[in-house]
Enzyme design. Structure first.
Site, PDB file in Angstrom:
ATOM      1  N   ASN A   1      -7.244   2.377   2.972  1.00 39.38           N
ATOM      2  CA  ASN A   1      -8.426   3.219   4.507  1.00 39.38           C
ATOM      3  C   ASN A   1      -9.490   3.442   3.693  1.00 39.38           C
ATOM      4  OD1 ASN A   1      -6.566   5.277   3.946  1.00 39.38           O
ATOM      5  ND2 ASN A   1      -6.848   6.069   6.030  1.00 39.38           N
TER       6      ASN A   1
ATOM      7  N   LYS B   1      -2.417   3.325  -9.060  1.00 40.42           N
ATOM      8  CA  LYS B   1      -2.047   2.058  -8.049  1.00 40.42           C
ATOM      9  C   LYS B   1      -2.826   1.684  -6.988  1.00 40.42           C
ATOM     10  CE  LYS B   1       0.316   0.152  -5.882  1.00 40.42           C
ATOM     11  NZ  LYS B   1      -0.342  -0.480  -4.910  1.00 40.42           N
ATOM     12  N   PRO B   2      -3.676   1.088  -6.859  1.00 43.04           N
ATOM     13  CA  PRO B   2      -4.490   1.439  -5.778  1.00 43.04           C
ATOM     14  C   PRO B   2      -3.656   0.125  -5.081  1.00 43.04           C
ATOM     15  CG  PRO B   2      -6.195  -0.085  -7.718  1.00 43.04           C
ATOM     16  CD  PRO B   2      -5.076   0.734  -8.063  1.00 43.04           C
ATOM     17  N   ASP B   3      -4.138  -0.055  -3.667  1.00 42.25           N
ATOM     18  CA  ASP B   3      -4.100  -0.994  -2.759  1.00 42.25           C
ATOM     19  C   ASP B   3      -4.383  -2.477  -3.476  1.00 42.25           C
ATOM     20  OD1 ASP B   3      -2.131  -1.434   0.262  1.00 42.25           O
ATOM     21  OD2 ASP B   3      -3.867  -2.815  -0.305  1.00 42.25           O
TER      22      ASP B   3
ATOM     23  N   GLY C   1       0.166   7.510   1.204  1.00 42.97           N
ATOM     24  CA  GLY C   1       0.132   6.218   2.184  1.00 42.97           C
ATOM     25  C   GLY C   1       1.297   6.926   3.089  1.00 42.97           C
TER      26      GLY C   1
ATOM     27  N   GLU D   1       1.481  12.577   0.782  1.00 42.84           N
ATOM     28  CA  GLU D   1       0.125  12.594   1.899  1.00 42.84           C
ATOM     29  C   GLU D   1       0.535  11.702   2.737  1.00 42.84           C
ATOM     30  OE1 GLU D   1      -2.505  15.228   2.528  1.00 42.84           O
ATOM     31  OE2 GLU D   1      -2.057  16.453   0.968  1.00 42.84           O
TER      32      GLU D   1
ATOM     33  N   CYS E   1      -6.173   8.834   7.821  1.00 43.65           N
ATOM     34  CA  CYS E   1      -4.631   9.407   8.443  1.00 43.65           C
ATOM     35  C   CYS E   1      -4.671  10.592   9.507  1.00 43.65           C
ATOM     36  CB  CYS E   1      -4.516   9.866   7.256  1.00 43.65           C
ATOM     37  SG  CYS E   1      -5.252  11.228   6.659  1.00 43.65           S
TER      38      CYS E   1
ATOM     39  N   GLU F   1       2.393   6.455  15.037  1.00 47.39           N
ATOM     40  CA  GLU F   1       1.104   5.881  14.325  1.00 47.39           C
ATOM     41  C   GLU F   1       0.366   4.262  14.761  1.00 47.39           C
ATOM     42  OE1 GLU F   1       0.918   6.690  10.071  1.00 47.39           O
ATOM     43  OE2 GLU F   1      -1.138   7.544  10.479  1.00 47.39           O
TER      44      GLU F   1
HETATM   45  P1  NAD Z   1       1.694   2.299   2.421  1.00 45.80           P
HETATM   46  O1  NAD Z   1       3.111   3.043   2.220  1.00 45.80           O
HETATM   47  O2  NAD Z   1       2.565   1.088   2.534  1.00 45.80           O
HETATM   48  O3  NAD Z   1       1.060   1.702   0.907  1.00 45.80           O
HETATM   49  C1  NAD Z   1       0.592   2.541   0.694  1.00 45.80           C
HETATM   50  C2  NAD Z   1       0.598   2.772  -1.114  1.00 45.80           C
HETATM   51  O4  NAD Z   1       2.151   2.568  -1.855  1.00 45.80           O
HETATM   52  C3  NAD Z   1       0.000   1.134  -1.319  1.00 45.80           C
HETATM   53  O5  NAD Z   1      -1.123   0.963  -2.464  1.00 45.80           O
HETATM   54  C4  NAD Z   1       1.504   0.345  -1.684  1.00 45.80           C
HETATM   55  O6  NAD Z   1       0.793  -0.582  -2.828  1.00 45.80           O
HETATM   56  C5  NAD Z   1       2.272   1.111  -2.442  1.00 45.80           C
HETATM   57  N1  NAD Z   1       3.182   0.888  -2.034  1.00 45.80           N
HETATM   58  C6  NAD Z   1       4.566   0.166  -1.551  1.00 45.80           C
HETATM   59  N2  NAD Z   1       5.313  -0.445  -1.849  1.00 45.80           N
HETATM   60  C7  NAD Z   1       5.458   1.082  -2.558  1.00 45.80           C
HETATM   61  C8  NAD Z   1       6.885   1.681  -3.534  1.00 45.80           C
HETATM   62  N3  NAD Z   1       7.977   1.575  -3.078  1.00 45.80           N
HETATM   63  N4  NAD Z   1       6.515   2.508  -3.933  1.00 45.80           N
HETATM   64  C9  NAD Z   1       5.246   3.135  -4.008  1.00 45.80           C
HETATM   65  N5  NAD Z   1       4.110   2.682  -3.724  1.00 45.80           N
HETATM   66  C10 NAD Z   1       4.430   1.742  -3.142  1.00 45.80           C
HETATM   67  O7  NAD Z   1       0.782   3.158   3.190  1.00 45.80           O
HETATM   68  P2  NAD Z   1      -0.568   1.540   4.216  1.00 45.80           P
HETATM   69  O8  NAD Z   1       0.168   1.355   5.452  1.00 45.80           O
HETATM   70  O9  NAD Z   1      -0.805   0.831   3.639  1.00 45.80           O
HETATM   71  O10 NAD Z   1      -1.581   2.911   4.474  1.00 45.80           O
HETATM   72  C11 NAD Z   1      -1.712   3.591   5.868  1.00 45.80           C
HETATM   73  C12 NAD Z   1      -0.235   5.011   6.250  1.00 45.80           C
HETATM   74  O11 NAD Z   1      -1.222   5.511   4.811  1.00 45.80           O
HETATM   75  C13 NAD Z   1      -0.494   5.986   6.712  1.00 45.80           C
HETATM   76  O12 NAD Z   1       0.414   5.843   7.567  1.00 45.80           O
HETATM   77  C14 NAD Z   1      -1.679   7.122   6.612  1.00 45.80           C
HETATM   78  O13 NAD Z   1      -1.610   7.815   8.250  1.00 45.80           O
HETATM   79  C15 NAD Z   1      -1.685   6.763   5.258  1.00 45.80           C
HETATM   80  N6  NAD Z   1      -1.860   7.979   5.208  1.00 45.80           N
HETATM   81  C16 NAD Z   1      -2.334   9.243   4.581  1.00 45.80           C
HETATM   82  C17 NAD Z   1      -2.969  10.143   4.443  1.00 45.80           C
HETATM   83  C18 NAD Z   1      -2.946  11.554   4.052  1.00 45.80           C
HETATM   84  O14 NAD Z   1      -3.663  12.101   2.909  1.00 45.80           O
HETATM   85  N7  NAD Z   1      -2.108  12.085   4.162  1.00 45.80           N
HETATM   86  C19 NAD Z   1      -4.252   9.635   3.800  1.00 45.80           C
HETATM   87  C20 NAD Z   1      -4.740   7.827   4.033  1.00 45.80           C
HETATM   88  C21 NAD Z   1      -3.687   7.109   4.649  1.00 45.80           C
END
Ligand code: NAD
Length: 519
Positions: free
Chosen positions: A163, A186-188, A237, A259, A293, A391
């Site tokens: 995001n 490791k980016p998305d 994430g 975070e 977030c 959320e």
């Molecule tokens: P997600 O947890 O699905 O993915 C985040 C990252 O984790 C991606 O790079 C993904 O490839 C990786 N990932 C996936 N499976 C994994 C595993 N088993 N082990 C380690 N990494 C893995 O999150 P999302 O839905 O893509 O992102 C949105 C979420 O992120 C929302 O809940 C949002 O609130 C949160 N977010 C929080 C902040 C903050 O600063 N608090 C900032 C941005 C987004």
């Protein structure tokens, strides 16, 4: 800008520059197509990284870390300040890239430039002071010369979502690297090109390649493999994935910083400046199509002003310019992924089926692009509805009237999350006092989220299920270090000296401790 200009694939020259930034161990790699949210069409492909790629990246990072940590702070800072300048100069290229990959409006992409520049400058200028050795008191006066030292943890693993792909790829890496660590990112999958662009720019600014490397590919494969190899995990994430990262870090006894998600409230008190509050709500709810977030997903408004506030908010929301454009003309862009759109639709459908009232929006907009959804306001939302507590991470806000401040605070706190909150009032001092009753890591008074987020000298982190530890400020860099206490004993030992009887020593020490009570 016509949509045919948005449709094009990433320019070949850009791909030629970015793809070699990925660490690849050799051998065949599958590829993953990245699609532009604005159009649904592929804009490029990235290699699906393997565990062998990660292994190589971490090995190289380990080798590069020691010489990097021996450089002076001033030397490291020069690189990041050069990056800061290049970022501002070349912002248009990365703004396009962010928009291609996320579908957000340009004004929201620009927030990433702002924040990345501010955080980079902050740690480039402040890291040395924040990490300097500190004199500490010994057990007794004069006898011990004690210093507390900070050293880098080693190799930091960074996992980031899609995001805020520029900002999140860079702003935790900078303090980690300024502290003398190496890092592997490791980016998305959806936003790897933006992360590669940032890493390429850091290298152009002088960062040695292996000090900060990128492996692209699927999170469920690469995330655990990264967590298995590094010395600290920095994860941004969802709360669901954050728990997995924390579990693995606990098993390995390494540190981690999380975070995570939020369901952030905004409280509009009776005397608030309505125009400012409505404008703040629009920013807070619909920036990056609600995929922030710290987005506002719940608004509590005092019943005495609720009608006027909601009428104005609904009118302004319906008038927002939503669409695909690579200039600053649009006020909201697209959602980023199909699963995000489905979640938004599901939350709105569920709420309406159970009796919620739609004040604005509520529909997909395929005429604008495949992932567009209208900015949406719901009223009469109840606990039975998914949107009440989960959320959404989309352009949907629920509004609730309240009759007393105590009720507003109680309802704002009635959540498993605790990331960010916003309070609107003409009495700022009162707002700041009320803020202390909100169980969230960041509370903004008369601002939606940018006041606390942008105060990078102060820590920003989530309470409850919104995270562990914090980014920004001293905490945002100290977490990437290990503490060492070096104590040099002088004149006589802390315990009983060789030449003294233990009973005499105990008597003397008792007297001394009484004297030292005020020390
Ligand atoms: P997600 O947890 O699905 O993915 C985040 C990252 O984790 C991606 O790079 C993904 O490839 C990786 N990932 C996936 N499976 C994994 C595993 N088993 N082990 C380690 N990494 C893995 O999150 P999302 O839905 O893509 O992102 C949105 C979420 O992120 C929302 O809940 C949002 O609130 C949160 N977010 C929080 C902040 C903050 O600063 N608090 C900032 C941005 C987004």
């Amino acid at each position: 800008m016509s949509s045919s200009e948005i449709l094009r694939r990433l320019p070949a020259t850009l791909l030629r520059r970015l793809l070699p930034q990925i660490t690849l161990a050799g051998g065949p790699h599958e590829t993953i197509a990245v699609r532009a949210p604005y159009t649904g069409l592929p804009i490029g492909t990235i290699p699906a990284g393997t565990v062998a790629d990660l292994e190589l990246a971490v090995q190289r990072a380990r080798a590069a870390q020691t010489p990097w940590s021996k450089r002076t702070f001033a030397d490291r800072a020069r690189i990041f300040l050069r990056f800061h300048d290049l970022l501002l100069e070349r912002q248009d290229e990365v703004l396009d890239l962010i928009q291609w990959e996320t579908g957000k409006a340009r004004r929201h992409a620009f927030e990433e430039i702002l924040d990345t520049a501010i955080v980079t400058r902050y740690y480039a200028r402040r890291a040395q002071k924040l990490l300097r050795p500190r004199r500490r008191k010994g057990a007794l006066p004069l006898l011990t010369l004690t210093r507390e030292l900070k050293s880098p943890v080693g190799v930091v693993g960074l996992i980031v979502p899609w995001n805020y792909p520029l900002n999140l790829a860079v702003t935790d890496a900078v303090p980690a690297l300024m502290a003398g660590n190496a890092a592997v990112l490791k980016p998305d999958v959806q936003t790897s090109f933006t992360a590669l662009w940032a890493v390429d720019l850091l290298r152009q600014a002088g960062l040695p390649p292996d000090v900060f490397s990128v492996v692209t590919g699927e999170g469920p494969l690469l995330g655990p493999a990264l967590g298995e190899r590094v010395d600290f995990m920095m994860f941004t994430g969802s709360t669901r994935t954050g728990r997995l990262v924390a579990r693995q870090a606990a098993e390995r006894l390494i540190g981690c910083s999380l975070e995570l998600g939020g369901k952030n409230p905004m409280i509009v008190l009776a005397g608030a400046d309505l125009d400012a509050a409505v404008y703040g709500a629009i920013q807070g709810c619909f920036a990056s199509a609600g995929q922030v977030c710290v987005s506002i997903e719940r608004i509590y408004v005092h019943q005495s002003i609720a009608e006027r506030f909601l009428a104005s908010l609904a009118e302004r929301t319906r008038a927002l310019k939503v669409g695909a454009s690579l200039d600053y003309s649009m006020e909201m862009g697209s959602l980023t992924a199909e699963r995000q759109l489905q979640r938004v639709e599901e939350h709105v459908r569920d709420a309406l089926q159970k009796g919620a009232v739609l004040l604005a929006g509520g529909r997909r907009r395929p005429d604008l692009g495949p992932l567009f959804y209208e900015p949406t306001i719901l009223a009469s939302v109840t606990e039975q509805m998914q949107v009440y507590a989960e959320e959404t991470f989309g352009p949907v806000v629920s509004v609730y009237p309240f009759s007393s401040e105590a009720e507003a605070v109680e309802r704002a706190n009635d959540t498993r999350y605790g990331l960010s909150a916003s309070i609107w009032t003409r009495d700022a001092a009162h707002g700041a006092r009320l803020a202390q009753e909100i169980r969230a890591g960041n509370v903004n008074v008369n601002e939606a989220y940018a006041a606390a987020w942008g105060s990078v000298d102060a820590p920003s982190g989530g309470r409850k299920e919104s995270g562990m530890r914090a980014r920004h400020g001293a905490e945002g860099i100290l977490k990437f270090t290990e503490t060492q206490t070096v104590a040099v004993q002088r004149l006589m030992p802390v315990g009983t000296p060789r030449w003294m009887d233990a009973a005499v020593h105990a008597r003397w020490m008792t007297r001394l401790l009484k004297l030292l009570r005020q020390w």
